[in-house]
Design a protein around this motif. Structure first.
Motif, PDB file in Angstrom:
ATOM      1  N   ARG A   1       9.150   6.794  -0.125  1.00 41.78           N
ATOM      2  CA  ARG A   1       8.726   6.567  -0.976  1.00 41.78           C
ATOM      3  C   ARG A   1      10.084   5.918  -2.433  1.00 41.78           C
TER       4      ARG A   1
ATOM      5  N   GLU B   1       5.507   1.911 -11.992  1.00 41.73           N
ATOM      6  CA  GLU B   1       5.525   3.772 -11.770  1.00 41.73           C
ATOM      7  C   GLU B   1       6.442   4.571 -12.212  1.00 41.73           C
TER       8      GLU B   1
ATOM      9  N   GLY C   1       1.473   6.931  -9.562  1.00 43.32           N
ATOM     10  CA  GLY C   1       1.376   6.362  -8.090  1.00 43.32           C
ATOM     11  C   GLY C   1       2.957   6.164  -7.543  1.00 43.32           C
ATOM     12  N   GLN C   2       2.880   5.243  -6.460  1.00 45.08           N
ATOM     13  CA  GLN C   2       4.021   5.269  -5.720  1.00 45.08           C
ATOM     14  C   GLN C   2       3.644   4.162  -4.762  1.00 45.08           C
TER      15      GLN C   2
ATOM     16  N   LYS D   1       4.723   3.346  -1.046  1.00 40.19           N
ATOM     17  CA  LYS D   1       5.524   3.605   0.430  1.00 40.19           C
ATOM     18  C   LYS D   1       6.174   2.637   1.393  1.00 40.19           C
TER      19      LYS D   1
ATOM     20  N   GLU E   1      -1.066   4.161  -5.120  1.00 40.05           N
ATOM     21  CA  GLU E   1       0.094   4.035  -4.462  1.00 40.05           C
ATOM     22  C   GLU E   1      -0.409   2.542  -3.909  1.00 40.05           C
TER      23      GLU E   1
END
Length: 194
Positions: A142, A148, A154-155, A157, A185
């Motif tokens: 992550r 962000e 969000g992030q 991945k 994300e």
């Protein structure tokens, strides 16, 4: 220059801004956002809005919805106004019903979710430098791009399966090719051959 700005707008209706005691107007807010986008192309812009401030009418709320649909901010936080005893706003007339505040928050979040998905999908196929933060399972991390802020947006991945580069660790920036997106994300893989 950092290409991420958090501008706490609170509202855009001139009438509500005045009741809140906030300086500026919707025209000035629009000019500021246009200037940011002109000076920092691709900058992520986040803001927070308070819904159901005393005296906020349905017309004020619709004005905010139309503004958000038009300017398309990258990230939006919304909160219902909370009547806190001892504050000037708690004494204002025309307190908005809690169910109305709840509906307005839900409506803004649903509209923003659709915009965030469309915005995130524009990054599919692009490469972004991503700050790795935490390995969530072997080969999968992550992290965050410049878009962000920690713990509020969000992030990203990241799949690093098969890569044994020494920089695959928390705190490192790695190049990530984005392959998928959701409203909150981006999903990608480490750049091949890195």
């Amino acid at each position: 220059v950092c290409r991420y700005l958090d501008i706490p707008l609170q509202h855009v209706s001139d009438r509500v801004l005045k009741r809140m005691g906030r300086p500026g107007s919707q025209r000035e807010i629009r000019e500021l956002i246009a200037k940011v986008r002109r000076v920092l192309p691709g900058a992520a812009i986040r803001s927070t809005f308070i819904l159901g401030y005393p005296g906020e009418t349905e017309e004020d709320f619709q004005e905010l919805l139309a503004f958000l649909a038009e300017v398309k901010l990258d990230w939006v936080g919304v909160f219902p106004y909370y009547r806190e005893e001892g504050t000037a706003a708690a004494r204002l007339p025309e307190q908005v019903h809690p169910a109305t505040k709840k509906r307005r928050v839900r409506t803004v979040l649903e509209q923003q979710q659709a915009h965030s998905l469309a915005q995130n999908q524009t990054f599919i196929g692009r490469e972004l430098p991503v700050l790795l933060e935490e390995e969530i399972e072997p080969g999968h991390w992550r992290g965050r791009s410049y878009r962000e802020a920690p713990e509020i947006d969000g992030q990203v991945k990241v799949d690093v399966t098969g890569c044994h580069h020494p920089e695959i660790r928390a705190g490192s920036f790695i190049p990530v090719r984005i392959e998928a997106a959701t409203p909150y994300e981006l999903v990608g893989k480490i750049k091949p051959g890195w």
